[in-house]
Each structure stands twice: as structure tokens, then as C-alpha cells.
Design a protein around this motif. Structure first.
Motif, PDB file in Angstrom:
ATOM      1  N   GLY A 217       0.807  -1.216   0.000  1.00  9.77           N
ATOM      2  CA  GLY A 217       0.000   0.000   0.000  1.00  9.77           C
ATOM      3  C   GLY A 217       0.839   1.264   0.000  1.00  9.77           C
ATOM      4  O   GLY A 217       0.394   2.315  -0.446  1.00  9.77           O
ATOM      5  N   ARG A 218       2.075   1.180   0.480  1.00  6.19           N
ATOM      6  CA  ARG A 218       2.973   2.334   0.537  1.00  6.19           C
ATOM      7  C   ARG A 218       4.012   2.321  -0.579  1.00  6.19           C
ATOM      8  O   ARG A 218       4.911   3.151  -0.597  1.00  6.19           O
ATOM      9  N   VAL A 219       3.911   1.356  -1.495  1.00 10.17           N
ATOM     10  CA  VAL A 219       4.936   1.156  -2.517  1.00 10.17           C
ATOM     11  C   VAL A 219       4.328   1.346  -3.905  1.00 10.17           C
ATOM     12  O   VAL A 219       3.269   0.786  -4.200  1.00 10.17           O
ATOM     13  N   ALA A 220       5.007   2.119  -4.745  1.00  9.49           N
ATOM     14  CA  ALA A 220       4.587   2.246  -6.142  1.00  9.49           C
ATOM     15  C   ALA A 220       5.134   1.049  -6.912  1.00  9.49           C
ATOM     16  O   ALA A 220       6.280   0.636  -6.702  1.00  9.49           O
ATOM     17  N   LEU A 221       4.318   0.470  -7.775  1.00  7.56           N
ATOM     18  CA  LEU A 221       4.751  -0.655  -8.599  1.00  7.56           C
ATOM     19  C   LEU A 221       4.970  -0.159 -10.024  1.00  7.56           C
ATOM     20  O   LEU A 221       4.150   0.568 -10.566  1.00  7.56           O
ATOM     21  N   TRP A 222       6.098  -0.570 -10.615  1.00  2.00           N
ATOM     22  CA  TRP A 222       6.421  -0.173 -11.975  1.00  2.00           C
ATOM     23  C   TRP A 222       6.731  -1.438 -12.745  1.00  2.00           C
ATOM     24  O   TRP A 222       7.672  -2.165 -12.409  1.00  2.00           O
TER      25      TRP A 222
END
Length: 174
Positions: A117-122
Motif C-alpha cells: 500500500g505504501r509502494v509504487a509498482l512499476w
């Protein structure tokens, strides 16, 4: 015995100058203090230039393609980067730190979800395409570079990076 096991793990130094001060057999102590100051100034100026935005990338590129699943360990590792930076990187305490997980995985295990929830996924392929475009964009104005301090060139290069969202605020908005 040819190799010795390390006896203990050393902690991360609290500042760049401390790192240089603790190096063995130093001959020029003032040089190390100067290098520590250069590193502190670099961190400060980089944070100011980015609007106090910091990206910390976690590599998951060795995952086995789209069928891979993000586990809790990898999710926790990525999510913990902002705390680690605030504790160990001088000048980052007031920064907006965004962890980014670069991965080909499209699914996550249930235990990973609270951390993601606190991490951007690329997506790995999207990241590679963006990185290739960023390198091409950087190389184009680089051909016209004449000398340090050319403000017109800097403005042109900065605008080119803004156009492809290769600047910190552009990446953050993406």
C-alpha cells in the motif's frame, strides 16, 4: 586458512565524513573531511533541486516473468526503504520518500498486500522503455554541451527531462 570470516557486521556510519574518518591508513585527514562535506552538500542540493522528493527503487527484475508473485519479504523490503533512509541518510528526514518496486510480477501474495500500500509498482518492461527514452533524451542535449555554467543549455536539458517525466515532480505525478 586463506580466507577469514568477518568477525562482526559494522553499522552504517551516521554521516559521510564519519565514513571517511574511519578509513584505515588515511594520510590526508583534511581531504576526507572535505569529501564528507562535498557529499553532504550534494545530498542537500539534490533534495532541493527535486523539491524534496526522493525515489528509492527496489529491483525485482530477476523474477520469473509475469507469472511471478510478489512475496511478503520483497514487499516489506521495498516498504522499509523510507524508514532506512530517514535513519541513515543525512538530509532526507524531511523529504517525501517514495519506494518503487520494479517488477514483471502482476500478482502478490496475501501477506505482501499490507506492505504494498505504501509502494509504487512499476512494470519491468514499462520501466525499461522509460529508461531507454530517458537515455535518448539525455544524449540529445549532451551533444550541444559546451561548458559548465551554460544556463541556457541547463534550461533546455531540464525542459527535455520534464517533457518525458524524467524529473522528480514528473515521476511523482505519474
Amino acid at each position: 586458512m586463506a580466507f577469514k570470516k568477518p568477525t562482526s557486521h559494522t553499522a552504517v556510519p551516521e554521516s559521510p565524513d564519519r565514513l571517511f574518518r574511519d578509513l584505515p591508513r588515511r594520510k590526508h585527514p583534511s581531504l576526507f573531511d572535505h569529501q564528507g562535506q562535498v557529499l553532504r552538500n550534494y545530498v542537500t542540493s539534490a533534495l532541493e533541486a527535486s523539491g524534496n522528493i526522493v525515489f528509492v527503487f527496489e529491483d525485482h527484475a530477476n523474477a520469473k516473468g509475469e507469472s511471478s508473485v510478489i512475496d511478503a519479504t520483497k514487499a516489506r523490503q521495498a516498504a522499509s526503504h523510507p524508514d532506512w533512509m530517514r535513519d541513515h541518510v543525512p538530509g532526507s528526514a524531511g523529504a517525501s520518500i517514495q519506494p518503487v518496486l520494479v517488477t514483471p510480477a502482476k500478482k502478490a501474495k496475501e501477506g505482501a498486500l499490507p506492505h504494498l500500500g505504501r509502494v509504487a509498482l512499476w512494470d519491468l518492461n514499462d520501466f525499461r522503455d522509460w529508461a531507454e527514452q530517458a537515455l535518448v533524451t539525455i544524449r540529445t542535449p549532451r551533444r550541444d554541451f559546451r561548458e559548465p555554467g551554460d544556463l541556457a543549455w541547463r534550461a533546455q536539458a531540464a525542459e527535455a527531462l520534464v517533457e518525458i517525466r524524467a524529473d522528480a515532480p514528473g515521476l511523482r505525478a505519474w
